[in-house]
Scaffold this motif. Structure first.
Motif, short mmCIF file in Angstrom:
data_model
loop_
_atom_site.label_atom_id
_atom_site.label_comp_id
_atom_site.label_asym_id
_atom_site.label_seq_id
_atom_site.Cartn_x
_atom_site.Cartn_y
_atom_site.Cartn_z
N PHE A 114 0.75 -1.16 -0.06
CA PHE A 114 0.02 0.01 0.07
C PHE A 114 0.91 1.45 -0.06
CE2 PHE A 114 -4.18 -1.42 1.92
CZ PHE A 114 -4.46 -2.24 0.86
N MET A 115 2.06 1.31 0.86
CA MET A 115 2.86 2.43 1.05
C MET A 115 3.63 2.59 -0.30
SD MET A 115 4.24 2.84 4.84
CE MET A 115 3.79 1.47 5.29
N ILE B 14 -3.17 2.16 9.01
CA ILE B 14 -2.31 1.15 8.36
C ILE B 14 -0.62 1.53 8.44
CG2 ILE B 14 -1.48 -0.54 6.43
CD1 ILE B 14 -4.57 -0.22 5.76
N PHE B 15 -0.59 2.90 7.82
CA PHE B 15 1.08 3.28 7.65
C PHE B 15 1.60 3.30 8.84
CE2 PHE B 15 0.01 4.91 2.86
CZ PHE B 15 -0.38 3.70 2.70
N MET B 16 0.87 4.09 10.02
CA MET B 16 1.49 4.40 11.08
C MET B 16 1.56 3.09 12.28
SD MET B 16 0.35 8.10 11.88
CE MET B 16 -1.28 8.00 11.55
N GLY B 17 1.14 1.99 11.47
CA GLY B 17 1.02 0.63 12.43
C GLY B 17 0.23 0.72 13.57
N ILE B 18 -0.97 1.75 13.67
CA ILE B 18 -1.93 1.62 14.48
C ILE B 18 -2.93 0.23 14.47
CG2 ILE B 18 -3.75 2.79 15.46
CD1 ILE B 18 -2.59 5.21 14.55
N ALA B 19 -3.05 0.16 13.17
CA ALA B 19 -4.17 -1.21 12.83
C ALA B 19 -3.47 -2.01 11.64
CB ALA B 19 -5.46 -0.61 12.53
N GLU C 161 16.78 -0.83 -3.06
CA GLU C 161 16.93 -0.45 -1.55
C GLU C 161 15.90 -0.70 -0.83
OE1 GLU C 161 19.16 0.34 0.96
OE2 GLU C 161 20.39 1.16 -0.58
N GLY C 162 16.11 -1.62 0.37
CA GLY C 162 15.20 -1.71 1.28
C GLY C 162 15.54 -1.01 2.43
N TYR C 163 16.47 -0.29 2.70
CA TYR C 163 16.81 0.57 3.71
C TYR C 163 16.94 -0.04 5.10
CZ TYR C 163 15.59 4.20 0.36
OH TYR C 163 15.54 4.93 -0.87
N GLY C 164 17.15 -1.30 4.88
CA GLY C 164 17.21 -2.19 6.02
C GLY C 164 15.88 -2.70 6.69
N VAL C 165 14.91 -2.04 6.48
CA VAL C 165 13.61 -2.17 7.22
C VAL C 165 12.67 -2.99 6.33
CG1 VAL C 165 13.73 -0.56 9.21
CG2 VAL C 165 13.44 0.37 6.71
N THR D 57 10.09 1.85 -2.64
CA THR D 57 10.63 1.47 -1.26
C THR D 57 10.81 2.46 -0.20
OG1 THR D 57 12.70 1.24 -2.15
CG2 THR D 57 11.47 -0.76 -1.96
N TRP D 58 11.06 3.69 -0.46
CA TRP D 58 11.30 4.58 0.27
C TRP D 58 10.19 4.87 1.22
CZ3 TRP D 58 9.41 9.78 1.35
CH2 TRP D 58 10.20 10.64 2.37
N LEU D 59 8.99 5.06 1.16
CA LEU D 59 7.98 5.45 1.91
C LEU D 59 7.76 4.27 2.86
CD1 LEU D 59 5.94 7.82 2.37
CD2 LEU D 59 4.36 6.49 1.21
N PRO D 60 7.88 2.94 2.51
CA PRO D 60 7.51 2.03 3.45
C PRO D 60 8.86 1.95 4.66
CG PRO D 60 7.52 1.07 1.36
CD PRO D 60 7.49 2.48 1.21
N SER D 61 10.05 2.43 4.09
CA SER D 61 10.95 2.50 5.01
C SER D 61 11.07 3.57 5.62
CB SER D 61 12.37 2.53 3.95
OG SER D 61 12.63 3.76 3.64
#
Lengths: 465, 205
Positions: A192-193, A256-261, A380-384, A456-460
């Motif tokens: 999604f991100m 979802i993005f902020m990991g709340i739900a 690049e997964g930025y490690g996350v 990949t930047w935004l999810p990272s």
């Protein structure tokens, strides 16, 4: 490459599948039936002819109950009917038409303003109805008559509708991305991100094109005859109409993005929010709810039927060595990783002419996933971000499919749009109209291909904190 | 939607009867989607309000989702909404379309339903015999109930497929070649997503 005799069965399976879906019998049952039939054929070839050694027999099919059950106890896929519920409910609430009316007033003074309105509504609607046909049909029914009445150039009007409608499969919360996440084993939240920037880029490309076109050919994108100066009241009105649905979608995505739900929780809350929105717009009554629940069931059912069909097909294909065949034939082409992805995307583009994203995500992606995951890519997964390769690949597939759906002569969007066009609109008008948008799509695809960071930047960032 | 679909059918008593079974059951089950929304809300509230999500509730969520979509599959057969590749199909004569339908049901759909049904019965009774429950200690027990949804929905699919088979055969034999409304998603989507401001919408199907 070492060619096993079983591979003949794999090839025969694919050929039978393709031949049979063109008879027009439902895809889900063709998949299931071909799987079952080839179990019999493989058994015959193993035991009677002694050509092959697949080991398939009646008992192998017993595995399928477990496979079907694993679709049933899949927590993430619960989001699918919930997002469908949300989309149908938003549609019933009439927000789309409200937005259409008020935004038309706001953009009334801009050449091409109406087309931009359609694009923007397409983007917002996209978020709610992740089914490609749905947004194209809805946009077509809603805006084509208005555009033609305002003397818009037919190709421009049709192209805008088809292209904006297909954005729906990409822009989150897209149910296609939920399914891709499930099939590729990557996080749906990441997808999604990852889809945010590609979606925005395509939207911006569309709008820029329309603006330039409106400047160059003012007579093809005329103003409304009754356009008025923009007043503050109109701006406020637009705000009032856009804010509630936009807020709902932002709340769903944001949580979802902020990991709340989790995706599932967010989808359920989104469905509830859409119901409140309908209530607020005074559209909610018993028959609306009934229609929404029955259609939610019907829509999820035909998607899940393909899930089940594809499971059966895939099981038998795998037993015949289908995975190895695909992996080794892709690898034996001797291409670099990026060229290989190019070839795969080209294949998916071609398949998109006759298969919908549902079939492609369920049959083709699981076969390709392992090959792509094993490629040496510099994403690049930025490690996350887990599996950055697959996240990037999924988005490439999404944009490729979208382009494919727009491409004449058989793109799905064209087919759907033609279905709702008034008489007097020719197929060639649609062809002419979508052409520039296909170019824009290819530009977008090229950008995502060249700059995987766009995905990949935004999810990272979201998970980095 | 229902009246519309039914009106297109030429009345064949047994077919109407079978379709009615599927339709009634599925349309009742469809309300589980509302329950699903409410239970998700409860789950989220519990998790945030009381820092206490319930495993049982979480399992209930997928139980309900599974029942809704599994029962829906038979309904989608009855309403003819399973996805087809229409490119060639749409241009075939009605007679050929009926033949495709009959052969498809007999050779592709029915064998699949019957074989999985056969396997699933033993699988469910095994679950019942060992009184299998959730692998999570605080989860739901009686796992065989949700597992039995597979054979039950397969039986519903069998009923729906049988109804379609009888209907298509009768129409083929009686040379009833009136193009019956719909197969194809355009008309379905048109119905689903008609703009809300055309309240007096006249569907031109």
């Amino acid at each position: 490459m070492d060619f096993q005799p079983e591979y003949y069965l794999v090839i025969a399976m694919f050929i039978s599948f393709i031949a049979l879906i063109f008879t027009g019998f439902p895809v889900a049952w063709v998949l299931a039936g071909v799987g079952i039939a080839f179990t019999g054929i493989a058994w015959w070839s193993d035991n009677i002819m002694e050509w092959t050694g697949t080991g398939l027999d009646y008992n192998t099919l017993g595995l399928l109950t477990g496979r079907v059950f694993s679709i049933m106890d899949n927590w993430v896929l619960v989001a699918l009917p919930m997002f469908i519920f949300m989309g149908l409910m938003l549609d019933k609430s009439g927000v789309a038409e409200q937005m259409m009316r008020s935004m038309q007033r706001l953009f009334g003074n801009v050449k091409g303003g109406l087309a931009i309105t359609v694009t923007l509504i397409g983007i917002i609607l996209a978020a709610s109805t992740g089914i490609i046909g749905a947004s194209v049909v809805l946009l077509g029914l809603m805006s084509l008559p208005v555009m033609l009445k305002q003397n818009y150039d037919k190709p421009l009007a049709l192209g805008t509708i088809a292209a904006s409608g297909t954005l729906g499969i990409l822009i989150p919360p897209s149910i296609m991305l939920v399914i891709m996440g499930d099939q590729l084993g990557v996080s749906v939240g990441d997808l999604f991100m990852g889809a945010v920037f590609p979606g925005v880029i395509l939207g911006v490309l569309y709008i820029t094109y329309i603006l330039i076109y409106g400047k160059l050919y003012p007579e093809k994108a005329p103003l409304a005859a009754d356009h008025t100066e923009i007043r503050l009241k109109d701006v406020l009105r637009v705000m009032l109409d856009i804010v509630p649905p936009a807020l709902l979608i932002l709340a769903v995505l944001g949580s979802i993005f902020m990991g709340i739900a989790t995706v599932t929780e967010a989808s359920g809350i989104g469905a509830l929010g859409a119901t409140f929105l309908s209530l607020a717009y005074k559209r909610l009554n018993f028959s609306v709810i009934k229609e929404v629940v029955v259609n939610t069931m019907n829509t999820s059912a035909y998607i899940f039927a393909i899930f089940i069909g594809a499971t059966i097909f895939a099981l038998v294909l795998r037993e015949c060595g289908g995975d190895e065949l695909i992996e080794s034939s892709l690898n034996s082409m001797g291409l670099g990783p990026y060229a290989l992805i190019g070839v795969v995307l080209l294949l998916i583009f071609a398949l998109g002419f006759f298969l919908d994203w549902i079939e492609i995500s369920l049959i083709i992606l699981p076969l390709l996933g392992p090959v792509i995951a094993g490629l040496d890519l510099a994403v690049e997964g930025y490690g996350v971000v887990d599996n950055p390769n697959l996240v990037w690949f999924a988005l490439l597939v999404a944009v490729t499919l979208q382009t494919s759906f727009l491409t004449p002569p058989v793109g799905f969007a064209i087919f759907y749009l033609k279905g709702v066009c008034p008489d007097g609109v020719k197929l060639t008008d649609i062809y002419k109209g979508v052409f520039p948008f296909i170019i824009l799509q290819l530009v977008g695809l090229g950008l995502i291909f060249s700059f995987p960071q766009l995905v990949t930047w935004l999810p990272s960032v979201a998970y980095g904190n | 939607m229902q009246e519309k679909m039914q009106n297109n059918h030429v009345r064949i008593p047994i077919v109407s009867f079978l379709n009615k079974i599927v339709t009634k059951i599925a349309e009742t089950t469809a309300w589980l989607n509302v329950a699903l929304v409410l239970i998700i809300l409860t789950q989220v509230t519990l998790r945030y309000g009381f820092h206490n999500g319930l495993v049982a509730l979480e399992e209930l969520i997928w139980h309900l989702y599974a029942i809704a979509f599994m029962f829906g599959i038979s309904y989608a057969i009855t309403t003819d909404s399973h996805i087809r590749v229409d490119i060639i199909h749409a241009n075939m004569s009605v007679k050929s379309q009926r033949i495709v339908e009959i052969l498809g049901i007999l050779l592709l759909l029915m064998p699949f339903i019957i074989i999985i049904l056969d396997h699933s019965l033993g699988w469910v009774s095994e679950s019942y015999r060992v009184s299998e429950s959730s692998s999570n200690p605080t989860g739901l027990s009686y796992r065989w109930i949700i597992k039995s949804i597979i054979p039950i929905s397969l039986v519903l699919m069998l009923i729906a497929a049988l109804a379609k088979l009888i209907e298509e055969s009768v129409l083929l034999i009686s040379h009833n070649n009136k193009r019956h409304n719909t197969p194809g998603r355009v008309s379905m989507l048109k119905h689903l997503f008609h703009p809300q401001f055309q309240n007096n919408n006249q569907e031109k199907n």
